[in-house]
Design a protein around this motif. Structure first.
Motif, PDB file in Angstrom:
ATOM      1  N   PRO A 179       0.827  -1.201   0.000  1.00 50.44           N
ATOM      2  CA  PRO A 179       0.000   0.000   0.000  1.00 50.44           C
ATOM      3  C   PRO A 179       0.865   1.257   0.000  1.00 50.44           C
ATOM      4  O   PRO A 179       1.918   1.301   0.629  1.00 50.44           O
ATOM      5  CB  PRO A 179      -0.788  -0.123   1.309  1.00 50.44           C
ATOM      6  N   THR A 180       0.430   2.264  -0.737  1.00 48.94           N
ATOM      7  CA  THR A 180       1.124   3.546  -0.760  1.00 48.94           C
ATOM      8  C   THR A 180       0.723   4.348   0.466  1.00 48.94           C
ATOM      9  O   THR A 180      -0.445   4.392   0.844  1.00 48.94           O
ATOM     10  CB  THR A 180       0.754   4.331  -2.037  1.00 48.94           C
ATOM     11  N   THR A 181       1.704   4.981   1.107  1.00 52.94           N
ATOM     12  CA  THR A 181       1.420   5.822   2.262  1.00 52.94           C
ATOM     13  C   THR A 181       1.705   7.276   1.906  1.00 52.94           C
ATOM     14  O   THR A 181       2.797   7.612   1.457  1.00 52.94           O
ATOM     15  CB  THR A 181       2.267   5.415   3.480  1.00 52.94           C
ATOM     16  N   LEU A 182       0.721   8.119   2.116  1.00 51.11           N
ATOM     17  CA  LEU A 182       0.845   9.547   1.850  1.00 51.11           C
ATOM     18  C   LEU A 182       1.125  10.265   3.157  1.00 51.11           C
ATOM     19  O   LEU A 182       0.330  10.181   4.103  1.00 51.11           O
ATOM     20  CB  LEU A 182      -0.450  10.070   1.220  1.00 51.11           C
ATOM     21  N   LEU A 183       2.268  10.962   3.241  1.00 45.60           N
ATOM     22  CA  LEU A 183       2.597  11.727   4.438  1.00 45.60           C
ATOM     23  C   LEU A 183       2.052  13.143   4.297  1.00 45.60           C
ATOM     24  O   LEU A 183       2.294  13.816   3.298  1.00 45.60           O
ATOM     25  CB  LEU A 183       4.113  11.767   4.652  1.00 45.60           C
ATOM     26  N   ARG A 227      -3.877  12.400  -5.202  1.00 43.89           N
ATOM     27  CA  ARG A 227      -4.355  11.292  -6.037  1.00 43.89           C
ATOM     28  C   ARG A 227      -3.910  11.469  -7.497  1.00 43.89           C
ATOM     29  O   ARG A 227      -3.476  10.526  -8.149  1.00 43.89           O
ATOM     30  CB  ARG A 227      -5.877  11.212  -5.996  1.00 43.89           C
ATOM     31  N   VAL A 228      -4.057  12.684  -7.989  1.00 46.28           N
ATOM     32  CA  VAL A 228      -3.673  12.961  -9.371  1.00 46.28           C
ATOM     33  C   VAL A 228      -2.199  12.634  -9.595  1.00 46.28           C
ATOM     34  O   VAL A 228      -1.821  11.972 -10.572  1.00 46.28           O
ATOM     35  CB  VAL A 228      -3.956  14.432  -9.736  1.00 46.28           C
ATOM     36  N   LEU A 229      -1.353  13.080  -8.682  1.00 45.00           N
ATOM     37  CA  LEU A 229       0.078  12.852  -8.820  1.00 45.00           C
ATOM     38  C   LEU A 229       0.437  11.374  -8.667  1.00 45.00           C
ATOM     39  O   LEU A 229       1.254  10.832  -9.417  1.00 45.00           O
ATOM     40  CB  LEU A 229       0.842  13.679  -7.783  1.00 45.00           C
ATOM     41  N   MET A 230      -0.164  10.714  -7.682  1.00 38.98           N
ATOM     42  CA  MET A 230       0.150   9.304  -7.459  1.00 38.98           C
ATOM     43  C   MET A 230      -0.256   8.454  -8.655  1.00 38.98           C
ATOM     44  O   MET A 230       0.457   7.521  -9.038  1.00 38.98           O
ATOM     45  CB  MET A 230      -0.530   8.810  -6.177  1.00 38.98           C
ATOM     46  N   ARG A 231      -1.388   8.771  -9.259  1.00 41.25           N
ATOM     47  CA  ARG A 231      -1.826   8.009 -10.435  1.00 41.25           C
ATOM     48  C   ARG A 231      -0.964   8.327 -11.644  1.00 41.25           C
ATOM     49  O   ARG A 231      -0.649   7.450 -12.454  1.00 41.25           O
ATOM     50  CB  ARG A 231      -3.291   8.313 -10.705  1.00 41.25           C
ATOM     51  N   LEU A 287      -0.470   4.799  -7.653  1.00 42.52           N
ATOM     52  CA  LEU A 287      -1.840   4.489  -7.250  1.00 42.52           C
ATOM     53  C   LEU A 287      -2.645   4.150  -8.496  1.00 42.52           C
ATOM     54  O   LEU A 287      -2.673   4.918  -9.451  1.00 42.52           O
ATOM     55  CB  LEU A 287      -2.462   5.694  -6.533  1.00 42.52           C
ATOM     56  N   SER A 288      -3.298   2.978  -8.469  1.00 48.64           N
ATOM     57  CA  SER A 288      -4.130   2.591  -9.605  1.00 48.64           C
ATOM     58  C   SER A 288      -5.456   3.334  -9.554  1.00 48.64           C
ATOM     59  O   SER A 288      -5.794   3.975  -8.562  1.00 48.64           O
ATOM     60  CB  SER A 288      -4.374   1.082  -9.588  1.00 48.64           C
ATOM     61  N   ALA A 289      -6.226   3.226 -10.626  1.00 52.21           N
ATOM     62  CA  ALA A 289      -7.492   3.954 -10.716  1.00 52.21           C
ATOM     63  C   ALA A 289      -8.442   3.605  -9.577  1.00 52.21           C
ATOM     64  O   ALA A 289      -9.191   4.457  -9.090  1.00 52.21           O
ATOM     65  CB  ALA A 289      -8.150   3.670 -12.063  1.00 52.21           C
ATOM     66  N   LYS A 290      -8.423   2.346  -9.161  1.00 51.02           N
ATOM     67  CA  LYS A 290      -9.299   1.917  -8.068  1.00 51.02           C
ATOM     68  C   LYS A 290      -8.488   1.525  -6.835  1.00 51.02           C
ATOM     69  O   LYS A 290      -8.988   0.823  -5.963  1.00 51.02           O
ATOM     70  CB  LYS A 290     -10.157   0.740  -8.525  1.00 51.02           C
ATOM     71  N   ILE A 322      -9.083   5.773   1.241  1.00 50.95           N
ATOM     72  CA  ILE A 322      -8.102   5.839   2.331  1.00 50.95           C
ATOM     73  C   ILE A 322      -8.426   4.731   3.322  1.00 50.95           C
ATOM     74  O   ILE A 322      -9.500   4.717   3.926  1.00 50.95           O
ATOM     75  CB  ILE A 322      -8.123   7.209   3.034  1.00 50.95           C
ATOM     76  N   THR A 323      -7.510   3.794   3.491  1.00 49.17           N
ATOM     77  CA  THR A 323      -7.784   2.632   4.336  1.00 49.17           C
ATOM     78  C   THR A 323      -7.421   2.856   5.794  1.00 49.17           C
ATOM     79  O   THR A 323      -8.051   2.295   6.692  1.00 49.17           O
ATOM     80  CB  THR A 323      -7.022   1.403   3.827  1.00 49.17           C
ATOM     81  N   SER A 324      -6.380   3.665   6.039  1.00 46.46           N
ATOM     82  CA  SER A 324      -5.955   3.880   7.425  1.00 46.46           C
ATOM     83  C   SER A 324      -5.247   5.222   7.552  1.00 46.46           C
ATOM     84  O   SER A 324      -4.676   5.742   6.595  1.00 46.46           O
ATOM     85  CB  SER A 324      -5.039   2.750   7.907  1.00 46.46           C
TER      86      SER A 324
END
Length: 289
Positions: free
Chosen positions: A17-21, A66-70, A75-78, A110-112
């Motif tokens: 999973p990707t983590t966004l700080l 989200r835009v940048l990660m994709r 980050l995938s579309a879903k 966002i899962t956590s």
């Protein structure tokens, strides 16, 4: 994303999973003065005002991220991702903490979320604000997993206060260990997760295992250790490897669950503490555990 493109961070494994700080202060600075922190208030200069991130600003940050990660394949579309509100700022100085948690919960990808605080006695009462946010998440049936981390840094109250006042005075008092433990117990009941006591370790770090056992319940508390590594005039000397290993072992022997947050030559922890050229003696020592 910037660090990934510059080769500072490796591209995550596809199954990881990707983590966004994220910052809790919108201008990348904090009202506190913690040792080894490049976001400390008085590094910038007297009269500097930290600007708390608002719920509206947070949503803009998440949408842009989200835009940048994709765009760069993080980050995938879903896909889903995690959030660590661990950079500049502290819930102690943000009056919007509960509403920020609500925003996280309203974003289903966002899962956590992990929130970190030094637990200052301000009118915002960070631990109660986070606890209320956890109750809000539960009431709206969000699937968000919320965890809290208190950066304790020392079991000695005087040293704990001096750590958060390292770059300049912080006159506000800190929430006591007894009160933190009570909040952790409530968090466990609401979220189902244990909370974390975090320690940034240097040569002056004072962690007494008996004091921890006297004030905290292992059933709802675990521990993380991060060796401080830095080369600027504002920072401390890293803890010697043998001392760090002995500390780790003593905590394990007392029954604590301990996570080590390592620093690497090009890792995010090193970047956050303005380190570029110190040999990673502590990290190398940890490898022997």
């Amino acid at each position: 994303v910037r660090d990934y493109l510059n080769g500072v961070l490796p591209k995550p494994h596809p199954d990881s999973p990707t983590t966004l700080l994220l910052p809790l202060q919108a201008n990348d600075r904090c009202a506190a003065n913690c040792k080894g922190c490049v976001f400390a208030r008085d590094i910038v200069g007297e009269g500097f005002l930290a600007l708390p991130t608002t719920p509206k600003t947070l949503q803009v940050i998440l949408d842009n991220a989200r835009v940048l990660m994709r765009k760069y394949g993080l980050l995938s579309a879903k896909g889903t991702f995690r959030v660590g509100a661990l950079l500049s700022g502290d819930p102690s100085f943000n009056q919007h903490t509960t509403e920020l948690i609500r925003v996280f919960g309203e974003n289903p990808d966002i899962t956590s979320v992990r929130l970190s605080t030094i637990a200052v006695k301000t009118k915002n009462n960070p631990l109660m604000a986070i606890l209320e946010g956890a109750r809000v998440i539960k009431s709206v049936e969000s699937n968000l997993n919320l965890r809290v981390q208190v950066s304790l840094h020392s079991t000695n109250p005087e040293k704990r206060q001096s750590h958060v006042s390292y770059h300049g005075s912080l006159t506000s008092k800190l929430i006591s260990m007894t009160e933190i433990n009570a909040a952790f117990k409530k968090m466990k009941k609401v979220t189902g997760f244990r909370s974390t006591l975090a320690f940034v370790t240097d040569t002056d770090t004072d962690i007494e295992t008996e004091v921890l056992l006297a004030h905290f319940d292992q059933g709802h508390t675990d521990i993380s250790l991060r060796p401080i590594i830095s080369t600027t005039k504002y920072t401390a000397t890293p803890m010697p490897p043998d001392k760090f290993i002995n500390l780790y072992r003593s905590l394990i022997e007392k029954g604590w669950e301990v996570r080590i947050i390592p620093s690497s030559e090009k890792g995010i922890e090193q970047a956050n503490t303005l380190t570029q050229d110190l040999p990673l003696v502590v990290g190398q020592g940890v490898l022997g555990l």
